[in-house]
Design a protein around this motif. Structure first.
Motif, short mmCIF file in Angstrom:
data_model
loop_
_atom_site.label_atom_id
_atom_site.label_comp_id
_atom_site.label_asym_id
_atom_site.label_seq_id
_atom_site.Cartn_x
_atom_site.Cartn_y
_atom_site.Cartn_z
N ASP A 195 0.86 -1.17 0.00
CA ASP A 195 0.00 0.00 0.00
C ASP A 195 0.90 1.22 0.00
O ASP A 195 1.63 1.46 0.97
N GLY A 196 0.89 1.97 -1.11
CA GLY A 196 1.77 3.12 -1.22
C GLY A 196 3.24 2.76 -1.18
O GLY A 196 4.07 3.53 -0.70
N GLY A 197 3.57 1.56 -1.65
CA GLY A 197 4.95 1.11 -1.68
C GLY A 197 5.42 0.46 -0.41
O GLY A 197 6.52 -0.11 -0.36
N ALA A 198 4.62 0.50 0.66
CA ALA A 198 4.98 -0.13 1.93
C ALA A 198 4.36 -1.52 2.01
O ALA A 198 3.17 -1.71 1.70
N ILE A 199 5.15 -2.52 2.41
CA ILE A 199 4.65 -3.89 2.51
C ILE A 199 3.63 -4.00 3.65
O ILE A 199 3.89 -3.57 4.78
N GLN A 200 2.50 -4.60 3.33
CA GLN A 200 1.45 -4.86 4.31
C GLN A 200 1.36 -6.34 4.67
O GLN A 200 0.76 -6.70 5.68
N GLY A 201 1.95 -7.19 3.82
CA GLY A 201 1.92 -8.62 4.08
C GLY A 201 2.69 -9.39 3.02
O GLY A 201 2.96 -8.87 1.93
N ILE A 202 3.04 -10.63 3.36
CA ILE A 202 3.78 -11.49 2.43
C ILE A 202 3.24 -12.91 2.50
O ILE A 202 2.67 -13.33 3.51
N LEU A 203 3.48 -13.67 1.40
CA LEU A 203 3.15 -15.09 1.38
C LEU A 203 4.12 -15.78 0.41
O LEU A 203 4.02 -15.59 -0.79
N PRO A 204 5.06 -16.55 0.93
CA PRO A 204 6.03 -17.25 0.06
C PRO A 204 5.50 -18.62 -0.37
O PRO A 204 4.90 -19.34 0.42
N LEU A 205 5.75 -18.99 -1.63
CA LEU A 205 5.32 -20.28 -2.15
C LEU A 205 6.46 -20.93 -2.93
O LEU A 205 7.22 -20.25 -3.62
N VAL A 206 6.54 -22.26 -2.82
CA VAL A 206 7.47 -23.06 -3.62
C VAL A 206 6.65 -24.05 -4.43
O VAL A 206 5.78 -24.74 -3.87
N GLU A 207 6.89 -24.13 -5.73
CA GLU A 207 6.18 -25.11 -6.56
C GLU A 207 6.95 -26.42 -6.49
O GLU A 207 7.96 -26.61 -7.16
N HIS A 208 6.43 -27.31 -5.69
CA HIS A 208 7.08 -28.58 -5.37
C HIS A 208 6.52 -29.66 -6.29
O HIS A 208 5.32 -29.97 -6.23
N SER A 209 7.35 -30.22 -7.14
CA SER A 209 6.90 -31.21 -8.13
C SER A 209 7.39 -32.59 -7.76
O SER A 209 8.57 -32.78 -7.43
N VAL A 210 6.50 -33.56 -7.82
CA VAL A 210 6.83 -34.96 -7.55
C VAL A 210 6.47 -35.78 -8.78
O VAL A 210 5.32 -35.72 -9.24
#
Length: 343
Positions: free
Chosen positions: A54-69
């Motif tokens: 919001d306005g360049g300031a981080i309000q939240g994060i969510l990291p993801l890894v695409e894990h393939s089997v």
């Protein structure tokens, strides 16, 4: 509010992400971009790290890894190889926006979505993992920590040093000794071991935020080893091992005391012993240090989790067989299979 992918090739973007994780009261070392770099470089999986601004300031994060089997498809996981990743956010509105965004993103990629969290999330799955995170609030220094332990635990923590065992705390120079203990212990437990490349990459990417410890017997044999990752507030221990033949010398007690005293003396607020199943041996080991259980919430958004006793039994049989493999075979095979096991 804008939700966008982190530019993983932009140093300023990565520093901005890491600063948010370090400043957030619920942040953990696993959510730093060093974990992403290790996953990509050691195991070759793609990562998608989303941030809400919001306005360049981080309000939240969510990291993801695409894990393939192979043969089983792809899963977007937050995060593999550790207890939790999940959402960090300033408020519920941002949390909900990030979760909705990644649900659409996973559907577009044809991937399952799994979110491992330290806190309950507004997702359709109830997140019940039957696992707990064991946390210890630390006093101001190691002296106070030792004084607060029960007399039996104090004696067990001091005895290895009286018997001539030594503990060395360091960095990359200890990787070889660590992996020698780690690989043998995982074979004995009947579980595939992470590749040495993974451990070395973790240590390299985390730099000063990673510490290895190796405990040696009086004759110089490595008997126990562990790795900790450092957040401003919390020290986490993803891997620790000790060799069974040295159990009478209690090297594991010296290993953990070395890490705990380091954390207390360096001003960290909490020590995260990692996950356990209530009532099992590792749970009781952590409780004796004063650690308290906190539920872990593991959400499988794409498919309903079911109890499968047959699968559990097959895993028990596989573990028994694996523990009887020659060490060289178990290490060679495990280093190639472990990347496909997300927990």
């Amino acid at each position: 509010m804008l939700i966008r992918p982190l530019n993983l090739n932009a140093q300023n973007d990565r520093l901005k992400w890491d600063r948010y994780v370090l400043d957030h009261p619920d942040g953990s070392a696993y959510q730093l971009t060093a974990w992403q770099a290790a996953v990509e470089r050691a195991y070759g999986f793609s990562c998608f790290y989303f941030l809400a601004e919001d306005g360049g300031a981080i309000q939240g994060i969510l990291p993801l890894v695409e894990h393939s089997v192979p043969l089983l498809g792809k899963s977007l996981i937050s995060l593999p190889y550790c207890d939790a990743g999940g959402v960090l956010a300033n408020d519920e509105r941002t949390t909900e926006a990030l979760l909705k965004h990644v649900q659409v993103f996973s559907s577009e990629r044809g991937s399952k979505l799994k979110v491992h969290s330290y806190h309950p999330l507004p997702l359709p799955d109830n997140g019940n993992s039957n696992k707990v995170r064991m946390l210890l609030d630390l006093p101001e220094n190691a002296e106070q920590l030792m004084a607060g332990l029960k007399s039996k635990v104090r004696s067990q923590a001091r005895k290895p040093q009286r018997d001539g065992l030594t503990a060395k705390l360091g960095g990359a120079e200890l990787c070889e000794s660590f992996y020698r203990v780690f690989s043998r212990n995982m074979r004995d437990l009947g579980s595939p071991v992470h590749s040495r490349q993974w451990i070395e990459t973790i240590v390299r990417e985390y730099g000063e935020k990673a510490r290895l410890c190796v405990v040696h017997t009086p004759d110089g044999e490595a008997a126990a080893a562990g790795l900790i990752l450092l957040h401003i507030r919390t020290v986490s221990i993803p891997w620790a091992s000790s060799l069974r033949r040295y159990n009478p010398l209690n090297p594991n007690m010296l290993l953990y005391w070395t890490f705990l005293s380091f954390a207390a003396d360096h001003g960290y607020e909490r020590f995260d012993f990692g996950r356990s199943t209530p009532g099992e041996g590792t749970y009781r080991f952590k409780v004796q240090w004063g650690a308290e259980p906190h539920p872990l919430y593991w959400y499988d958004v794409s498919e309903q989790k079911t109890k499968n006793d047959s699968l559990s039994r097959k895993r028990e049989i596989a573990a028994a067989v694996w523990s009887r493999l020659p060490l060289t075979s178990a290490t060679f095979l495990g280093a190639r299979l472990r990347k496909y096991i997300s927990l």
